[in-house]
Design a protein around this motif. Structure first.
Motif, PDB file in Angstrom:
ATOM      1  N   MET A   1      28.875  25.187  43.256  1.00 47.44           N
ATOM      2  CA  MET A   1      28.646  23.967  42.850  1.00 47.44           C
ATOM      3  C   MET A   1      29.344  23.069  43.670  1.00 47.44           C
ATOM      4  SD  MET A   1      29.514  22.300  39.088  1.00 47.44           S
ATOM      5  CE  MET A   1      29.228  20.580  38.599  1.00 47.44           C
ATOM      6  N   SER A   2      29.078  21.797  43.976  1.00 46.33           N
ATOM      7  CA  SER A   2      29.926  21.164  44.963  1.00 46.33           C
ATOM      8  C   SER A   2      30.264  19.739  44.177  1.00 46.33           C
ATOM      9  CB  SER A   2      29.211  20.617  46.186  1.00 46.33           C
ATOM     10  OG  SER A   2      28.068  20.054  45.772  1.00 46.33           O
ATOM     11  N   GLY A   3      31.310  18.933  44.752  1.00 40.13           N
ATOM     12  CA  GLY A   3      31.710  17.812  44.144  1.00 40.13           C
ATOM     13  C   GLY A   3      30.912  16.624  45.006  1.00 40.13           C
ATOM     14  N   LEU A   4      31.199  15.584  44.297  1.00 37.89           N
ATOM     15  CA  LEU A   4      30.682  14.407  45.057  1.00 37.89           C
ATOM     16  C   LEU A   4      31.716  13.509  45.882  1.00 37.89           C
ATOM     17  CD1 LEU A   4      28.055  11.605  43.896  1.00 37.89           C
ATOM     18  CD2 LEU A   4      30.268  10.887  44.785  1.00 37.89           C
ATOM     19  N   LEU A   5      31.495  13.328  47.072  1.00 33.98           N
ATOM     20  CA  LEU A   5      32.291  12.715  48.138  1.00 33.98           C
ATOM     21  C   LEU A   5      31.740  11.602  48.703  1.00 33.98           C
ATOM     22  CD1 LEU A   5      35.023  12.517  49.847  1.00 33.98           C
ATOM     23  CD2 LEU A   5      33.898  13.875  51.442  1.00 33.98           C
ATOM     24  N   GLU A   6      32.657  10.520  48.148  1.00 37.17           N
ATOM     25  CA  GLU A   6      32.353   8.970  48.548  1.00 37.17           C
ATOM     26  C   GLU A   6      33.349   8.424  49.523  1.00 37.17           C
ATOM     27  OE1 GLU A   6      30.535   5.336  45.880  1.00 37.17           O
ATOM     28  OE2 GLU A   6      32.605   5.148  46.091  1.00 37.17           O
ATOM     29  N   VAL A   7      32.827   7.846  50.667  1.00 34.87           N
ATOM     30  CA  VAL A   7      33.868   7.174  51.642  1.00 34.87           C
ATOM     31  C   VAL A   7      33.677   5.651  51.868  1.00 34.87           C
ATOM     32  CG1 VAL A   7      34.486   7.415  54.116  1.00 34.87           C
ATOM     33  CG2 VAL A   7      33.727   9.361  52.795  1.00 34.87           C
ATOM     34  N   ILE A   8      34.909   4.867  51.891  1.00 38.45           N
ATOM     35  CA  ILE A   8      34.566   3.517  52.166  1.00 38.45           C
ATOM     36  C   ILE A   8      34.223   3.216  53.470  1.00 38.45           C
ATOM     37  CG2 ILE A   8      35.788   1.417  52.409  1.00 38.45           C
ATOM     38  CD1 ILE A   8      37.648   2.462  49.942  1.00 38.45           C
ATOM     39  N   THR A   9      33.191   2.365  53.737  1.00 39.58           N
ATOM     40  CA  THR A   9      32.587   2.208  55.268  1.00 39.58           C
ATOM     41  C   THR A   9      32.856   0.470  55.518  1.00 39.58           C
ATOM     42  OG1 THR A   9      30.367   2.353  54.610  1.00 39.58           O
ATOM     43  CG2 THR A   9      31.537   4.239  55.351  1.00 39.58           C
ATOM     44  N   LEU A  10      33.010   0.165  56.451  1.00 40.37           N
ATOM     45  CA  LEU A  10      33.007  -1.320  56.985  1.00 40.37           C
ATOM     46  C   LEU A  10      31.754  -1.645  57.772  1.00 40.37           C
ATOM     47  CD1 LEU A  10      36.726  -1.639  57.568  1.00 40.37           C
ATOM     48  CD2 LEU A  10      35.327  -2.618  55.582  1.00 40.37           C
ATOM     49  N   HIS A  11      31.186  -0.606  58.214  1.00 40.34           N
ATOM     50  CA  HIS A  11      30.011  -0.853  59.343  1.00 40.34           C
ATOM     51  C   HIS A  11      29.325   0.346  59.600  1.00 40.34           C
ATOM     52  CE1 HIS A  11      32.932   0.877  61.839  1.00 40.34           C
ATOM     53  NE2 HIS A  11      33.693   0.009  61.747  1.00 40.34           N
ATOM     54  N   ALA A  12      28.156   0.218  60.322  1.00 40.02           N
ATOM     55  CA  ALA A  12      27.182   1.383  60.523  1.00 40.02           C
ATOM     56  C   ALA A  12      27.977   2.697  61.328  1.00 40.02           C
ATOM     57  CB  ALA A  12      26.204   0.837  61.686  1.00 40.02           C
ATOM     58  N   ALA A  13      28.871   2.411  62.222  1.00 43.19           N
ATOM     59  CA  ALA A  13      29.513   3.304  62.904  1.00 43.19           C
ATOM     60  C   ALA A  13      30.283   4.110  62.003  1.00 43.19           C
ATOM     61  CB  ALA A  13      30.488   3.004  64.043  1.00 43.19           C
ATOM     62  N   ASP A  14      31.086   3.800  60.792  1.00 49.85           N
ATOM     63  CA  ASP A  14      31.733   4.250  59.826  1.00 49.85           C
ATOM     64  C   ASP A  14      30.747   5.094  59.043  1.00 49.85           C
ATOM     65  OD1 ASP A  14      34.306   3.586  60.320  1.00 49.85           O
ATOM     66  OD2 ASP A  14      34.186   1.797  58.653  1.00 49.85           O
ATOM     67  N   GLU A  27      30.655   3.726  50.193  1.00 46.46           N
ATOM     68  CA  GLU A  27      30.731   2.192  49.371  1.00 46.46           C
ATOM     69  C   GLU A  27      30.845   1.265  50.655  1.00 46.46           C
ATOM     70  OE1 GLU A  27      34.534   0.134  48.091  1.00 46.46           O
ATOM     71  OE2 GLU A  27      33.906   1.334  46.235  1.00 46.46           O
ATOM     72  N   LEU A  28      29.989   0.624  50.805  1.00 47.86           N
ATOM     73  CA  LEU A  28      30.049  -0.598  51.964  1.00 47.86           C
ATOM     74  C   LEU A  28      30.661  -1.994  51.474  1.00 47.86           C
ATOM     75  CD1 LEU A  28      29.180  -1.137  54.892  1.00 47.86           C
ATOM     76  CD2 LEU A  28      27.114  -2.181  53.755  1.00 47.86           C
ATOM     77  N   CYS A  29      31.629  -2.178  52.221  1.00 47.61           N
ATOM     78  CA  CYS A  29      32.637  -3.518  52.150  1.00 47.61           C
ATOM     79  C   CYS A  29      32.226  -4.458  53.203  1.00 47.61           C
ATOM     80  CB  CYS A  29      34.083  -3.302  51.633  1.00 47.61           C
ATOM     81  SG  CYS A  29      34.362  -2.342  50.159  1.00 47.61           S
ATOM     82  N   GLY A  30      32.400  -5.784  53.054  1.00 53.27           N
ATOM     83  CA  GLY A  30      32.321  -6.644  54.239  1.00 53.27           C
ATOM     84  C   GLY A  30      33.586  -6.585  54.883  1.00 53.27           C
ATOM     85  N   THR A  31      34.696  -6.636  53.881  1.00 47.39           N
ATOM     86  CA  THR A  31      35.983  -6.642  54.260  1.00 47.39           C
ATOM     87  C   THR A  31      36.804  -6.237  53.466  1.00 47.39           C
ATOM     88  OG1 THR A  31      37.960  -8.152  54.823  1.00 47.39           O
ATOM     89  CG2 THR A  31      36.257  -8.750  53.303  1.00 47.39           C
ATOM     90  N   LEU A  32      38.108  -5.454  53.602  1.00 51.48           N
ATOM     91  CA  LEU A  32      38.779  -5.027  52.697  1.00 51.48           C
ATOM     92  C   LEU A  32      40.024  -5.624  52.152  1.00 51.48           C
ATOM     93  CD1 LEU A  32      39.098  -1.227  54.190  1.00 51.48           C
ATOM     94  CD2 LEU A  32      38.028  -2.087  52.164  1.00 51.48           C
ATOM     95  N   LEU A  43      24.236  -6.728  56.984  1.00 54.03           N
ATOM     96  CA  LEU A  43      25.147  -5.742  57.486  1.00 54.03           C
ATOM     97  C   LEU A  43      24.604  -4.381  56.810  1.00 54.03           C
ATOM     98  CD1 LEU A  43      27.579  -4.150  58.740  1.00 54.03           C
ATOM     99  CD2 LEU A  43      28.800  -4.939  56.814  1.00 54.03           C
ATOM    100  N   VAL A  44      24.138  -4.535  55.415  1.00 57.99           N
ATOM    101  CA  VAL A  44      23.519  -3.492  54.526  1.00 57.99           C
ATOM    102  C   VAL A  44      22.434  -2.958  55.322  1.00 57.99           C
ATOM    103  CG1 VAL A  44      22.568  -2.934  52.196  1.00 57.99           C
ATOM    104  CG2 VAL A  44      24.400  -4.548  52.337  1.00 57.99           C
ATOM    105  N   GLU A  45      21.350  -3.741  55.723  1.00 61.10           N
ATOM    106  CA  GLU A  45      20.342  -3.534  56.476  1.00 61.10           C
ATOM    107  C   GLU A  45      20.617  -2.482  57.778  1.00 61.10           C
ATOM    108  OE1 GLU A  45      16.178  -5.564  58.037  1.00 61.10           O
ATOM    109  OE2 GLU A  45      17.883  -6.750  57.428  1.00 61.10           O
ATOM    110  N   LYS A  46      21.632  -2.999  58.469  1.00 63.89           N
ATOM    111  CA  LYS A  46      22.166  -2.254  59.846  1.00 63.89           C
ATOM    112  C   LYS A  46      22.659  -0.810  59.215  1.00 63.89           C
ATOM    113  CE  LYS A  46      23.520  -6.146  62.634  1.00 63.89           C
ATOM    114  NZ  LYS A  46      24.844  -6.684  63.227  1.00 63.89           N
TER     115      LYS A  46
END
Length: 234
Positions: A1-14, A27-32, A43-46
């Motif tokens: 069984m595996s857990g869920l890992l979520e990572v904060i990102t700011l752009h497509a490269a992240d 989790e996509l943010c425009g700015t922190l 940005l969501v589309e990219k």
């Protein structure tokens, strides 16, 4: 069984790096600024074009956890645009003037969607946490609650998160531990029944948001979470 890992990102490269390291969701943010604010729909589309990883988008336009009727209209429009741009879900959470979970406003914001969503760390700032958690049960399609158990961080709120998860299967299922998550926290959280984990700075070299998400750092968290969840699951 595996857990869920979520990572904060700011752009497509992240996002690409998070996916390559084994993240289940971003989790996509425009700015922190101010704890994370909404991105532009473009940005969501990219990001959606660059990756197939699950994508949830921050829905928040100002500091703090309050909103009003005029802003709520704009937020609903943003969420519709995010969904059209390929977002799989949203991240939001608001408190009313009494410092309680604003069930009315949040309920109205999510009413028109069909996507799952995360109630973010506003829950850690409510004046009445027990009542806040009870109110969250009323909200439709809520499948994750990001919490550190404290308005500060998990170092101060770990015991609260452990108690809530261990005492209620529903809370254990929806809790996503984040906000200063440290590797040493993961075994304790996994044993309490927590299966979802959220990282921001720990996914970046020297913990700096000026650096891109690092594939190897994400991969190390992936291994740690999966190992501890498997052990906790017997």
């Amino acid at each position: 069984m595996s857990g869920l890992l979520e990572v904060i990102t700011l752009h497509a490269a992240d996002a690409e790096r998070a996916e390559a390291g084994g993240a289940d969701r971003i989790e996509l943010c425009g700015t922190l600024d101010d704890g994370g604010l909404s991105p532009e729909p473009a940005l969501v589309e990219k990001v959606r074009a660059a990756t197939s990883v699950q994508l949830r988008v921050m829905v928040r336009l100002r500091a703090g956890y309050g909103t009003d009727g005029g802003e709520a209209v704009r937020l609903k429009g943003l969420m519709a645009s995010y969904a059209d741009a390929g977002a799989d879900g949203m991240v939001l959470g608001f408190l009313n003037q009494m410092g309680e979970v604003d069930v009315q406003v949040v309920g109205e914001l999510v009413a028109d969607g069909d996507w799952p969503w995360t109630f973010h760390r506003a829950i850690d700032s409510t004046l009445y946490p027990d009542r806040g958690w009870a109110l969250l049960r009323q909200l439709p399609r809520l499948d994750q609650v990001l919490t550190a158990g404290s308005a500060r961080d998990l170092a101060h709120g770990l015991d609260d998160v452990l108690q809530r998860a261990a005492s209620d299967p529903w809370r254990a299922r929806v809790i996503m531990a984040g906000g200063g998550l440290h590797p040493d926290h993961v075994p304790w959280l996994a044993r309490a029944g927590v299966r979802a984990f959220h990282i921001g700075k720990p996914a970046r070299p020297q913990g700096s948001y000026k650096a891109y998400v690092d594939v190897d750092l994400v991969r190390s968290w992936r291994r740690l979470i999966d190992t501890e969840v498997r052990h906790a699951s017997g």
